[in-house]
Write an enzyme that holds these catalytic residues in place. Structure first.
Site, PDB file in Angstrom:
ATOM      1  CG  ASP A 129      37.805  53.009  13.206  1.00  0.00           C
ATOM      2  OD1 ASP A 129      37.401  54.188  12.896  1.00  0.00           O
ATOM      3  OD2 ASP A 129      37.757  53.295  14.719  1.00  0.00           O
ATOM      4  CG  ASP A 150      40.737  57.993  16.273  1.00  0.00           C
ATOM      5  OD1 ASP A 150      41.877  58.972  16.680  1.00  0.00           O
ATOM      6  OD2 ASP A 150      40.033  58.832  14.855  1.00  0.00           O
ATOM      7  CG  ASP A 162      39.184  50.418  17.725  1.00  0.00           C
ATOM      8  OD1 ASP A 162      39.238  50.994  16.647  1.00  0.00           O
ATOM      9  OD2 ASP A 162      39.685  51.105  19.099  1.00  0.00           O
TER      10      ASP A 162
END
Length: 274
Positions: free
Chosen positions: A37, A39, A217
């Site tokens: 991922d 961000d 996250d």
């Protein structure tokens, strides 16, 4: 072949840096693939999406990693946006949670066409959200995102209720929460996990030989953790306790970079020859 992953407490999981040899055991004699991922994983979460810039050391690590393994970014951001932020050629890119793909050797692929309903919903949401300072509506080719990280706390319930009222007037869309964001996308059986499996199926000589690592996250990354083919390793990035279907944990984007550097050295020295 994929397998259902059981949810567990994040803090009960082994730390991926401390358990590195265990993580890479599944890569031995197999073709590695690393998916991340953006961000909150490669960069810290920023107050505004435009402020989440990739550092040059991390960019260089991705560039070197891509020479030794399939490497991809699977992001909720628009495909063109995430490519512009990462700026590394030869990567696999998946934007809009996997609705828009760019795969070396295959070009740009949209497994599902953009929904025309998004245009009408965007107009209505822009009118609605003008009343709430600090709320930012991001339009992507296949989805919308309502960012409220900078919103006034007193407005949060009204923003959520307003978004739900608008969506109730239209069919064919779904919404779900992320880190200070409401994601709106077509109501289809498609997510980061399905996109990951789709990508893996297109990689040459993958079946029976590959071993993926997925690092993310957010709650949307749980879809990928849940379907990772074995042998494979899901790594959840968070300092906050939560349940996850990942097998390992890291605390911060800084630790993600340290893990990637360690993986790079392992691939250069002891990794499979391909």
């Amino acid at each position: 072949m994929s397998t259902a992953r059981v949810s567990a407490s994040l803090h009960s999981l082994p730390h991926a840096l401390h358990s590195f040899q265990e993580v890479v055991t599944g890569l031995e004699d197999r073709m590695p693939a690393v998916f991340l991922d953006y961000d909150g994983t490669l960069t810290p979460i920023a107050d505004h999406p435009d402020l989440a810039e990739l550092s040059e050391p991390v960019r260089d690590t991705l560039r070197r990693l891509a020479r030794l393994s399939w490497t991809g970014i699977i992001s909720g951001r628009d495909l063109d946006n995430i490519r512009g932020l990462v700026q590394v050629d030869g990567l696999i890119y998946a934007g809009s949670h996997g609705f828009d793909l760019l795969i070396p050797g295959h070009g740009r692929i949209e497994p599902h066409p953009p929904s025309p309903v998004l245009d009408r919903v965007e107009q209505e949401l822009r009118t609605l959200l003008q009343a709430f300072p600090g709320v930012h509506l991001e339009r992507k080719r296949h989805s919308l995102a309502v960012h409220y990280r900078q919103a006034l706390p007193r407005d949060l319930d009204a923003v959520q209720a307003g978004v739900e009222r608008v969506l109730a007037l239209h069919q064919g869309l779904r919404h779900f929460g992320g880190k200070k964001v409401i994601e709106i996308q077509p109501n289809l059986e498609w997510d980061k996990g399905q996109a990951l499996l789709y990508i893996l199926d297109l990689l040459p000589a993958w079946k029976g030989r590959g071993a993926p690592i997925y690092i993310g996250d957010d709650t949307t990354d749980e879809h990928a953790f849940a379907v990772l083919p074995l042998p494979g390793a899901g790594i959840c990035v968070s300092e906050e306790e939560r349940t996850t279907r990942a097998a390992y944990r890291l605390n911060t984007p800084r630790e993600v970079h340290l893990f990637l550097e360690k993986l790079l050295r392992w691939l250069e020295g002891n990794g499979p020859s391909g």
